[in-house]
Design an enzyme around this catalytic site. Structure first.
Site, PDB file in Angstrom:
ATOM      1  N   GLY A  36       0.851  -1.183   0.000  1.00  0.00           N
ATOM      2  CA  GLY A  36       0.000   0.000   0.000  1.00  0.00           C
ATOM      3  C   GLY A  36       0.886   1.231   0.000  1.00  0.00           C
TER       4      GLY A  36
ATOM      5  N   GLN B  94       3.100  10.112   1.624  1.00  0.00           N
ATOM      6  CA  GLN B  94       4.397   9.440   1.720  1.00  0.00           C
ATOM      7  C   GLN B  94       5.332   9.832   0.579  1.00  0.00           C
ATOM      8  OE1 GLN B  94       2.498   5.326   2.351  1.00  0.00           O
ATOM      9  NE2 GLN B  94       4.378   5.178   3.530  1.00  0.00           N
TER      10      GLN B  94
ATOM     11  N   HIS C 248      -4.463   1.544   7.595  1.00  0.00           N
ATOM     12  CA  HIS C 248      -3.099   2.103   7.717  1.00  0.00           C
ATOM     13  C   HIS C 248      -2.921   3.248   6.705  1.00  0.00           C
ATOM     14  CE1 HIS C 248       1.481   1.381   7.926  1.00  0.00           C
ATOM     15  NE2 HIS C 248       1.349   2.101   6.828  1.00  0.00           N
ATOM     16  N   GLU C 249      -3.423   3.059   5.475  1.00  0.00           N
ATOM     17  CA  GLU C 249      -3.266   4.096   4.431  1.00  0.00           C
ATOM     18  C   GLU C 249      -4.131   5.324   4.734  1.00  0.00           C
ATOM     19  OE1 GLU C 249      -0.807   3.566   2.863  1.00  0.00           O
ATOM     20  OE2 GLU C 249      -0.666   1.389   2.887  1.00  0.00           O
TER      21      GLU C 249
ATOM     22  N   HIS D 163      -2.533   7.565   7.151  1.00  0.00           N
ATOM     23  CA  HIS D 163      -1.521   8.452   6.559  1.00  0.00           C
ATOM     24  C   HIS D 163      -2.161   9.763   6.084  1.00  0.00           C
ATOM     25  CE1 HIS D 163       2.307   6.308   6.401  1.00  0.00           C
ATOM     26  NE2 HIS D 163       1.747   5.217   5.896  1.00  0.00           N
TER      27      HIS D 163
ATOM     28  N   CYS E  41       5.954  -0.008   7.707  1.00  0.00           N
ATOM     29  CA  CYS E  41       5.607   1.164   6.899  1.00  0.00           C
ATOM     30  C   CYS E  41       6.838   1.595   6.122  1.00  0.00           C
ATOM     31  CB  CYS E  41       5.133   2.300   7.812  1.00  0.00           C
ATOM     32  SG  CYS E  41       4.658   3.786   6.909  1.00  0.00           S
ATOM     33  N   LEU E  42       6.641   1.910   4.846  1.00  0.00           N
ATOM     34  CA  LEU E  42       7.770   2.351   4.017  1.00  0.00           C
ATOM     35  C   LEU E  42       8.347   3.669   4.539  1.00  0.00           C
ATOM     36  CD1 LEU E  42       6.247   1.440   0.540  1.00  0.00           C
ATOM     37  CD2 LEU E  42       8.104   0.248   1.738  1.00  0.00           C
TER      38      LEU E  42
HETATM   39  O1  GNR Z   1       4.081  -2.564   2.699  1.00  0.00           O
HETATM   40  C1  GNR Z   1       3.435  -2.397   3.736  1.00  0.00           C
HETATM   41  N1  GNR Z   1       3.114  -3.468   4.505  1.00  0.00           N
HETATM   42  C2  GNR Z   1       2.215  -3.413   5.551  1.00  0.00           C
HETATM   43  C3  GNR Z   1       2.175  -4.508   6.419  1.00  0.00           C
HETATM   44  C4  GNR Z   1       1.288  -4.517   7.472  1.00  0.00           C
HETATM   45  C5  GNR Z   1       0.437  -3.451   7.670  1.00  0.00           C
HETATM   46  C6  GNR Z   1       0.485  -2.350   6.833  1.00  0.00           C
HETATM   47  C7  GNR Z   1       1.361  -2.342   5.786  1.00  0.00           C
HETATM   48  S1  GNR Z   1       1.401  -0.974   4.692  1.00  0.00           S
HETATM   49  C8  GNR Z   1       3.059  -1.022   4.162  1.00  0.00           C
HETATM   50  C9  GNR Z   1       3.315   0.016   3.096  1.00  0.00           C
HETATM   51  C10 GNR Z   1       3.082   1.399   3.653  1.00  0.00           C
HETATM   52  O2  GNR Z   1       3.854   1.969   4.365  1.00  0.00           O
HETATM   53  N2  GNR Z   1       1.941   1.961   3.367  1.00  0.00           N
HETATM   54  O3  GNR Z   1       1.641   3.170   3.862  1.00  0.00           O
HETATM   55 NI    NI Z   2       2.694   3.296   5.749  1.00  0.00          NI
END
Ligand code: GNR
Ligand code: NI
Length: 191
Positions: A46, A51, A136-137, A140, A94-95
């Site tokens: 995601g 980001q 999670h997205e 952000h 999270c990236l």
């Molecule tokens: O790649 C991602 N893996 C992930 C694993 C568990 C819960 C959420 C994520 S999202 C993350 C990519 C990211 O930072 N998206 O904002």
């Molecule tokens: Ni993230």
């Protein structure tokens, strides 16, 4: 298509609230396509526009699981319209918080309403990893990172380590050393 640089914490842009998209026009579609390419390259499942420094309510996802093979999903102005009472715990990463992982509890199932890549309103019932990832997205887009869901002790430890890693990377780059990521891609450094 283009790869976009991914911001890492701590960065003030990751703490801001993103603005809704008025219409899904050619610029928004370009952003979505560049974000998808950036997400696959990272790799991640995601990515949210802030980001990559764009404070717009745009996210892309692709959960490649046997149970949930959705293909790429493009969402503008995503909103949770229904959430289950039951929570589930996933170990999140999270990236924008590289190399750190923590358990986070969130509603197990959610229903999300959004505009797709053609600007058409859609609703999608999400479960499993897709439900976790879409929440999670959307976090952000409101300036919230997964580390905001854990203890401040653990959060501050992670932020301190991220700052230290950034300083070491900046120092190495100033001395002309290649990044670990570039080294990994260099066949001379492959196993
Ligand atoms: O790649 C991602 N893996 C992930 C694993 C568990 C819960 C959420 C994520 S999202 C993350 C990519 C990211 O930072 N998206 O904002
Ligand atoms: Ni993230």
């Amino acid at each position: 298509m283009a790869l976009l640089p991914i911001l890492t914490a701590p960065d003030p842009r990751l703490k801001k609230k993103s603005l809704p998209v008025e219409t899904v026009d050619a610029d928004v579609r370009q952003l979505m396509d560049d974000m998808l390419e950036t997400m696959y390259d990272a790799p991640g499942i995601g990515l949210a526009a802030p980001q990559v420094g764009a404070l717009k309510r745009v996210i892309v996802l692709d959960i490649d699981r046997e149970e949930t093979k959705t293909g790429p999903l493009f969402m503008a102005n995503p909103e949770i319209v229904e959430a289950s009472d039951d929570d589930v715990i996933y170990e999140e990463g999270c990236l924008s918080v590289p190399d750190h992982y923590s358990d986070v509890a969130r509603p197990e199932n959610v229903r999300v309403r959004y505009l797709d890549r053609d600007g058409k309103q859609q609703e999608l019932a999400c479960e499993g990893l897709l439900a976790t990832c879409v929440q999670h997205e959307i976090d952000h887009l409101d300036g919230v990172l997964f580390i905001d869901h854990i203890s401040s002790l653990k959060r501050n430890m992670i932020l301190r380590k991220l700052l230290k890693a950034r300083k070491e990377k900046e120092r190495d780059e100033a001395e002309g050393k290649p990044s670990a990521k570039d080294q990994a891609k260099d066949p001379e450094h492959a196993l």
